[in-house]
Design a protein around this motif. Structure first.
Motif, PDB file in Angstrom:
ATOM      1  N   UNK A 285       2.965  42.826 106.291  1.00  0.00           N
ATOM      2  CA  UNK A 285       2.541  42.227 105.019  1.00  0.00           C
ATOM      3  C   UNK A 285       3.126  42.983 103.832  1.00  0.00           C
ATOM      4  N   UNK A 286       3.098  44.322 103.923  1.00  0.00           N
ATOM      5  CA  UNK A 286       3.526  45.142 102.785  1.00  0.00           C
ATOM      6  C   UNK A 286       5.052  45.114 102.643  1.00  0.00           C
ATOM      7  N   UNK A 287       5.723  45.192 103.814  1.00  0.00           N
ATOM      8  CA  UNK A 287       7.181  45.235 103.764  1.00  0.00           C
ATOM      9  C   UNK A 287       7.653  46.483 103.053  1.00  0.00           C
ATOM     10  N   UNK A 288       8.743  46.383 102.370  1.00  0.00           N
ATOM     11  CA  UNK A 288       9.245  47.516 101.593  1.00  0.00           C
ATOM     12  C   UNK A 288       9.410  48.737 102.463  1.00  0.00           C
ATOM     13  N   UNK A 289       8.761  49.797 102.053  1.00  0.00           N
ATOM     14  CA  UNK A 289       8.891  51.066 102.770  1.00  0.00           C
ATOM     15  C   UNK A 289       8.458  50.915 104.222  1.00  0.00           C
ATOM     16  N   UNK A 290       7.553  49.961 104.474  1.00  0.00           N
ATOM     17  CA  UNK A 290       7.002  49.805 105.817  1.00  0.00           C
ATOM     18  C   UNK A 290       7.764  48.763 106.634  1.00  0.00           C
ATOM     19  N   UNK A 291       8.844  48.252 106.083  1.00  0.00           N
ATOM     20  CA  UNK A 291       9.566  47.170 106.773  1.00  0.00           C
ATOM     21  C   UNK A 291      10.074  47.636 108.128  1.00  0.00           C
TER      22      UNK A 291
END
Lengths: 198, 449, 1001
Positions: C483-489
């Protein structure tokens, strides 16, 4: 999760395997053993008759006299764990469908009932059979020991000649301790209380 | 026997007076009687309610505190069985010994016996865990092919109690027949019918008397061994076990003596007020109480000896378990119950050496109350204090009674009292015929008039 | 992620099958003629046969030790937890806490699904995707202002978590309440090794523990106990001596041969003194230890005597013994003795072990055992929380709002966080204060693995459908990452299971496995992969080793008593407080259940004029607690002690408001990296309030009844019997039968055997018997829990325990010795269970044959025949028969706890007697199996639940007529005796007398 569970076999694989394999050979040899004399053709009955028949009316008019009597399917084919475990095992819908995927029924009365099985399978809804032989919860009855001792045709001793019953009914009150004891006395086998009560 | 010196066992009255006075006891009772009756019924209802609670919730309501698995209920059971013994002793044994003083009191004591045993009989049912299958204790053919364990003292109990109840009831009923007949002739209306039926056609013909007295004699002979056997069996409920404080060889005689002691105690408690209420003081006199008191003294002294012997055996055996048990009986956490039993039974009974006390009804009544209390506590001590500290110290524990214990205890007194009072109103509590037999024949002296 | 499939909830209808088919929760004696439904499986299950058990291997997560599990399931429900025999840590056995995990799984107060705060601030049911969205949004918004407190041990999940937290740039604090930080700090200081050592008792001839409660909570209790029993139990030739140093005799303490109680805080001085003694007397001291000489030289006899307040003669004796006997094993760092000087104490012990040459032998480094970042790190996080630098806080497998003393500011800091998330399975104090509850799945419901030490990788697998709608936190992390994506992608694994499998695939490849599926299945079946720890270079003294001080640590407050909160062997850090089995299982030392208590020395109690059960108030600068007094001779006069783990504000019906939290009386301040539990002085005052202490003990003394026998080592080595040992020592042996009596008894026996020759009792059946080695039994009570679990024993609760009505078929009796008669105080323990007497007093007195003797030598108890006269219980000399005064079983198993019931054992109804059956259901099961395989019973076919669980292997069970059964050899041992032999009931249980070092018993 259910899929995962099935995958997570662990030590039990062995147990499971035992359970599944062990009855197949026995089935074969029994068919060989079974004399032809008692071959029967089950009477033609409609579900309407099931009310008049002895024994409780079941959700599906399953004909033991056809499966076990006429077609001589071994009890253990459906009651799969009876030779290995205390519980005889109630056949899964999958087992029914194993045949009835192909077999639709020779006449209308059969087709009606078999349709019920197929519908249940489609709706993933297990059939709720009415229990006939119930044992007090403080008595432990190991089916496998009795099969081991009395052979594959032991079933009739307590359950009566199911092979001739269009609808199963209670022949012996298996919940009467006297019923067990008299047999154990006759056969001079264990009469210790803790054989069953613990 | 001559009439010149008046024999105290022979009431100075005529046959007619006897019948009249006794029949009067059956006429409309006093307010005191009704109050007593309602009190008894009330107590019984308390017990009944408690029992219902036990059935519903379980025995946990009572003050059981393992290792004390038996307490107030069994105590009260033994107490009531004991009470029963005075009756048979007086009516049967003293009959065989032809001791004249029994006649005035034996009817009431027999009644007491029957009702006491009826009361005791309830307890084996009340105290078991699954009261609804108490009948499994009886030997009867069943589809399970099962029988009770005849090795178990509890089964012996079942037989002892039921036998005792049967025999003592028969004894009472048979003894009543001639009297009921006598009463029947004085009654009218429904009561006449009732007594008519109960007197099973008694006419007082010689042949009837002949058979009757024979039969009565044999019944007495039959009943006599029960006086000893029944309470011996009850004592074996304990003596057959391995528990220190129970496992004693003197238990049988010790219990029988105690039973008679408590029985007579109860007789005194009942008869002293009864004779006043029923206005029969002239039939049950000091003379009778004097004899009862002597019997009490005898049995009380036997108990004294038994208590001493228990302690001696404990000390002499050198058995640490026995010694600990008896030390704790006197000085343990339940010391008070131990001393209650010794004082009430061993010491108080010794007062009866004095003739004054024996013949003073007030003092006798007080003493009889002490006896009742003492004998209840004797059983309480034997049962609970022995159980509370047996072999493994880690498992020790003290019981503490709850309302459920007291409820049943009270109820048992109500149940007993109820029957006794009803009996006293409905049947002659003094044996008319035998009293009449005691009355000296009126004899003619030349020209005495 | 799995929310259970509503259309076909397999668990639910299996429950029905369970009840109709296998007769789970039926009360014996009830009618059975009601109409029942038989509901079959839809699809043939591959691994479930009705009425046959299916066993899955898994790993225990109840403490950091990571023991291996065998989970016994019936009809797809876990019904019993046992140790995994292949697992190197626990080798097939399991402690009470581990077994009670089952009551965590089926706990009626588990958080049934995700919960969120509504407008009114109340926690209300929400959907999983809502919960995920809420957390994802918060994480997105928070950026790097995210923190996670995790109690999860090393393993794939921990790795994933740390990567996850690192990716968002947040803070991760690995925190375990009982982290044993001092041990780790000391390793760092003395050896420069940042880990906790692994302790090997096997070679130790002299065991010395400075407050390390290694039988309760210290590191790996089950492993410790096995090792301890092997070293300290008498093996026919000798045994190790065990000395316990601490202000109070804990469970570990009462197992010591000698208890030394120096001034609290002065233990380090004693340890250094011992090291000095070794250095001065021994020649085989490691060369580099020489650098310590000047530092150790300070700790001569006089200095140590001055510090510890012990008699010089006693110190001398310790010095000599320790210096002369080797190899030895010294331990320290128990929570109970965690004062401000704990790190120094552990360092001193490290030095002691080093100079004594134990390091590398009995104390092994290189296992890579860590227990998180410790209390210090948690306090750092607290500061930044308080400073408002944290927006999202996720608390996982930890309960800081309970385990951090309230006096500190943790709660207020916690409340400053914008979104607090709890993954706790239970509604514990932390969960209750959190904004978002995302309950994890129980360790028996989910996939995971554990890496408790190098070479050991245990697997966790779901053994059944989830009982409640939890979700594996691993899956939650991955979902949020998506859901967060970005750094957590970067977190691409579809599910945590897939992630785990990929990790294990790498493990397989690393081990050159060609068929990865086979490798995976093999590992699953075995419970993981267990390899010898990679050889680590031997540790050497670090430069900082010399900086160890034996100085007394400071104590807060000026009360006259030193306050020692100690870890309970049942409740651990509080996680056990919602498990009825652990609440009802008496504390092994005090035998108290369901309550908190304060331990006072008898003389202290006399001075204050308080009796057992009277309440006292303990007041320290940090706060005050009130609890009932328990007078305990095994504690220093200037110390008052209290068990930790109770006094929860929340945590479900069993824990909420039960007892008090001893932490309320101590400060939360940091003690250089750990929470100093023993850090305050307290004032004591009576409150006038009284409450009977719910203990299962009647009388603490044996009164010379010879119940727990012991013999001196000297006698044992000579092979003397108990009687001979007594005579050799010149004591009259207790209660011996006279010649005549013996003759009579023997004659009686003969005649009995003669009578037996007929019928079913002609000894043609096996005769079951048991042997219990008191030299190995520690009283840990694992067998008690095992018995409760196997035999459907209901707990009765505090009120009924007060009436002595507990149903503990197996109980541990604890008797104190000495203390008042000049001899030093000590304690002996003995497991007491039905002795299955040949000549049983309970049998003849039963009017209905409910109690009777079975042909195979059992003392049978037929529940459905019992009418409840209770004569059998009266007549039992061992008092091991228990009565159902109420319908306990109806109350004791609220849904879904009833799913744990063992279908093979009848659940007893009200009004009947019950007792140990030697696990007759297991005997019959084994006999069935043997018959099916046309063979006789082999040794080990039948193992009772207690014998199976016992971590010290003190219990042996088998057929006494079969000479090749181990139990026969055990029972023939010269130390063998029967309790209450003089009553001549011929018990089938033989006890082996305890052996104590020296020549005096």
């Amino acid at each position: 999760m259910r899929k995962l569970l099935v995958a997570g076999v662990g030590v039990a694989v062995i147990v499971g395997a035992l359970a599944l394999t062990s009855f197949r050979p026995s089935t074969a040899q029994q068919q060989a053993k079974k004399p032809d004399a008692d071959s029967v053709v089950a009477p033609r009955l409609t579900v309407a008759d099931s009310g008049q028949l002895k024994g409780p009316k079941q959700p599906i008019f399953f004909r033991h006299d056809i499966h076990s009597g006429q077609y001589k399917i071994q009890c253990q084919y459906c009651h799969y764990s009876v030779a290995d475990a205390a519980e005889p095992g109630i056949p899964t819908l999958q087992t029914c469908m194993g045949c009835h995927l192909a077999i639709g029924g020779s006449d209308s009365t059969h087709r009606v009932e078999i349709k019920k099985v197929r519908d249940a399978w489609r709706q993933k809804r297990p059939v709720e059979w009415v229990r006939i032989h119930t044992l007090a919860k403080h008595a432990h009855f190991p089916h496998m020991r009795h099969l081991k001792a009395m052979g594959p045709n032991a079933c009739a001793t307590c359950h009566g000649d199911v092979a001739r019953m269009p609808q199963v009914f209670k022949v012996n009150n298996v919940n009467n301790m006297g019923f067990c004891i008299s047999c154990h006395v006759e056969r001079k086998v264990n009469r210790d209380c803790t054989a069953c009560h613990y | 026997m001559t009439a010149t010196t008046h024999d105290p066992s022979r009431p100075a009255m005529t046959h007619a007076e006897v019948t009249r006075d006794i029949v009067n006891t059956l006429r409309t009772p006093s307010r005191g009687y009704y109050m007593a009756l309602f009190a008894a019924i009330g107590m019984f209802l308390i017990g009944a309610a408690t029992f219902v609670a036990l059935l519903k919730e379980g025995l946990g309501l009572a003050g059981y505190n393992p290792p004390v698995f038996w307490s107030v209920y069994i105590t009260t059971f033994v107490f009531w069985v004991g009470i029963g013994h005075a009756g048979t002793l007086i009516s049967a044994i003293l009959f065989l010994f032809r001791s004249p003083w029994r006649t005035a009191v034996y009817r009431s004591t027999e009644a007491m016996t029957v009702f006491a045993v009826m009361t005791a009989g309830l307890f084996p049912i009340i105290h078991i865990g699954r009261q609804w299958i108490f009948y499994w204790l009886l030997p009867y053919p069943n589809q399970r092919w099962l029988w009770p364990n005849f090795k178990s003292p509890l089964i012996w109990d079942v037989f002892a109690i039921s036998t005792y109840l049967t025999v003592s009831t028969t004894f009472l009923v048979v003894g009543l027949v001639p009297d009921i007949a006598a009463v029947r002739d004085k009654m009218t209306g429904w009561r006449k019918k009732l007594y008519g039926a109960l007197s099973i056609g008694w006419t007082g013909a010689d042949s009837q008397w002949r058979h009757y007295s024979r039969g009565y004699l044999y019944l007495a002979a039959l009943a006599t061994p029960l006086v000893l056997s029944v309470h011996s069996v009850v004592s074996w409920d304990f003596a057959m076990s391995v528990i220190p404080g129970w496992h004693g060889t003197i238990f049988a005689p010790y219990f029988v003596a105690g039973a008679i002691y408590s029985g007579i105690g109860m007789v005194l408690t009942l008869v002293i007020p009864l004779r006043r209420v029923l206005k029969i003081e002239h039939m049950i006199t000091e003379y009778h109480f004097d004899n009862l008191a002597k019997l009490t003294l005898l049995t009380g002294t036997i108990l004294f000896y038994a208590y001493g012997m228990e302690y001696f055996v404990a000390w002499y055996s050198g058995n640490t378990f026995e010694q600990e048990t008896f030390w704790r009986r006197a000085f343990g956490p339940q010391w008070w119950s131990g001393w209650t039993m010794i004082i009430c039974n061993a010491f108080v009974s010794q007062l009866l050496w004095f003739r004054k006390i024996r013949r003073n009804l007030t003092s006798l009544f007080v003493i009889s109350i002490f006896i009742n209390i003492g004998m209840w506590f004797e059983r309480y001590v034997i049962i609970t204090s022995s159980l509370s500290n047996d072999f493994l110290p880690f498992a020790w524990g003290q019981m503490n009674p709850t309302w459920a214990d007291w409820g049943i205890l009270v109820g048992s007194f109500g149940w007993f009292g109820m029957y006794f009072l009803l009996f006293a109103r409905t049947f002659p509590v003094v044996a008319i015929q035998e009293i009449k037999e005691m009355i000296p024949m009126p004899r003619r002296k030349g020209g005495a008039h | 992620m799995s929310a259970p499939n509503e259309s076909l909830d397999r668990r639910r209808f299996l429950k029905v099958v369970g009840i109709t088919g296998a007769g789970t929760a039926a009360l014996s004696g009830c009618s059975t003629d009601q109409v029942e439904k038989l509901i079959p499986y839809l699809v043939q299950s591959q691994d479930q046969v009705p009425s046959l058990p299916t066993i899955y291997a898994s790993t225990c997560t109840e403490c950091a030790a990571g023991c291996g599990l065998h989970v016994k399931t019936r009809e797809a429900r876990a019904i019993k937890l046992e140790g995994n025999p292949d697992h190197p840590v626990n080798a097939g056995t399991l402690c009470s806490r581990g077994q009670a995990a089952l009551q965590g799984l089926y706990n009626p107060d588990r958080v049934a699904g995700p919960r969120g705060r509504n407008a009114a601030g109340k926690l209300t049911e929400i959907l999983w995707n809502e919960a995920i969205d809420q957390l994802a949004a918060a994480v997105k918004a928070a950026g790097n202002r995210v923190a996670v407190i995790s109690g999860a041990g090393a393993g794939t999940f921990d790795d994933l978590l740390s990567q996850w937290v690192a990716a968002v740039g947040g803070k991760l604090v690995r925190y375990q309440a009982f982290g044993h930080e001092p041990v780790r700090l000391a390793s760092r200081k003395v050896f420069g090794a940042d880990e906790l050592p692994i302790h090997d008792f096997s070679q130790a001839k002299y065991i010395l523990s400075f407050g390390a409660d290694f039988l309760e909570t210290w590191l790996a209790p089950v492993e410790n106990q096995r090792g301890f029993a092997n070293a300290h139990g008498f093996d026919g030739s000798g045994m190790a001596k065990f000395v316990y140093v601490g202000p109070r005799m804990s469970l570990t303490g009462i197992n010591a041969d000698q208890w030394v109680a120096p001034n609290p805080g002065s233990e380090a001085s004693l340890a250094l003194g011992l090291a000095n003694a070794v250095l001065n007397t021994r020649t085989d001291v490691p060369a580099d230890a020489a650098v310590l000489k000047p530092m150790l030289a300070e700790y001569g006899l006089d200095r140590v005597a001055a510090d510890t307040g012990l008699a010089p003669v006693q110190i001398r004796q310790l010095f000599d013994e320790f210096a002369s006997v080797g190899p030895s094993l010294v331990m320290a760092g128990g929570v109970g003795l965690q004062h401000r000087g704990a790190a120094d104490l552990c360092a001193a012990v490290n030095i002691l072990n080093y100079v004594a040459g134990n390091v590398g032998r009995s104390v092994k480094f290189g296992g890579g055992v860590t227990t998180g970042d410790g209390y210090g790190a948690l306090l750092d996080l607290e500061r930044s929380m308080a400073a408002g630098e944290i927006d999202v806080l996720i608390v996982h497998e930890a309960n800081p709002l309970y385990s951090v003393p309230k006096q500190g500011g943790f709660r207020s800091a916690f409340e400053k966080v914008k979104l607090t998330v709890s993954t706790s399975l239970f509604f514990d104090d932390t969960a209750a204060a959190s904004d978002l509850l995302m309950p994890n799945l129980h360790s028996l419901e989910r996939w995971d693995d554990a890496r408790p030490r190098a070479g050991v990788r245990g697997l966790l697998q779901p053994v059944m459908e989830p009982v409640f709608k939890g979700a594996a936190t691993g899956d939650v992390l991955l979902q949020v990452a998506k859901k967060v994506g970005g750094a957590l992608a970067g977190f691409s694994a579809p599910t945590y299971e897939a992630h785990l499998k990929s990790v294990w695939a790498d493990l397989g490849r690393a081990r050159g496995a060609t068929d990865l599926e086979a490798f995976w299945r093999g590992a699953l079946a075995k419970g993981g992969i267990f390899e010898p720890a990679p050889a680590a270079p031997p540790v050497r003294l670090a430069a900082t080793a010399g900086e160890v001080s034996g100085a007394k640590p400071a104590l807060d407050g000026d009360g006259e008593f030193i306050f020692s909160p100690y870890p309970s062997s049942m409740y651990h850090d509080g996680r056990g407080a919602n498990r009825p089995w652990l609440l009802e299982n008496p504390d092994p030392v005090t035998k108290i259940t369901w309550q908190s208590w304060v331990e006072l020395h008898p003389e202290t109690a006399r001075e204050l004029d308080v009796r057992e059960g009277e309440f006292v108030r303990l007041t320290s600068p940090a706060g005050s607690v009130e609890a009932a007094v328990y007078v305990y001779p095994g504690i220093r006069r200037d110390v008052v002690a209290m068990p930790l783990g109770l006094g929860h504000l929340e945590n479900g019906r069993f824990a909420k408001g039960r007892g008090v939290n001893a932490l309320d009386a101590i400060g939360a301040a940091d003690g250089q990296g750990f929470l100093p539990y023993l850090s305050t002085r307290v004032k004591l005052e009576k409150t006038g309030h009284y409450r009977k202490v719910a203990k299962t003990e009647g009388n603490p003394r044996e009164l010379g009844r010879g119940i727990t026998e012991a013999m001196p080592l000297a006698a044992a080595v000579k092979g003397l019997t108990v009687k001979q040992a007594y005579e050799a020592a010149g004591h009259p042996s207790h209660e011996i039968n006279t010649e005549l009596e013996v003759e009579a008894i023997e004659g009686f026996r003969e005649s009995q055997l003669e009578k037996r020759k007929l019928g079913a009792y002609a000894l043609t059946e096996p005769q079951w018997g048991m042997a219990i080695d008191l030299g190995r039994c520690t009283g840990c009570s694992a067998c008690v829990t095992a018995c409760y679990a196997e035999n459907n024993i209901p707990y009765v609760g505090e009120e009924e325990v007060l009436r002595g009505r507990e149903l503990s078929w197996m109980r541990i009796e604890r008797y104190f010795e000495g203390g008042d008669d000049g001899r030093p105080i000590s304690a002996r323990v003995i497991p007491m269970l039905c002795q299955h007497c040949d000549n049983a007093p309970c049998e003849p007195v039963c009017p209905v044959y409910a109690a009777y003797h079975t042909p195979d030598g059992l003392n049978g108890q037929v529940y459905n025949r019992c009418v409840g006269t209770r004569y059998c219980a009266n007549n039992c000399p061992y008092k091991v028969r228990y009565f159902n005064w109420y319908a306990y079983a109806k109350k004791a198993f609220p849904e879904p706890l009833n799913l744990q019931l063992n279908p093979d054992v009848t659940v007893r109804a009200r009004g009947i007697m019950e007792k140990c059956t030697f696990c007759v259901q297991r005997i019959r099961g084994a006999q069935h199996q043997a018959r099916l395989e046309d063979r006789g019973l082999r040794d080990g076919d039948v193992i009772t639940a207690c014998a199976q669980a016992c971590p010290s292997g003190a219990i042996t069970f088998g057929d006494m007529t079969n000479p090749d059964h181990r139990v026969v050899k055990a029972a023939k041992n010269h130390r063998g005796y029967h309790v209450l032999e003089e009553v001549n009931v011929r018990p089938a249980v033989t006890y082996l007398a305890k052996v104590v070092p020296g020549s005096e018993a």
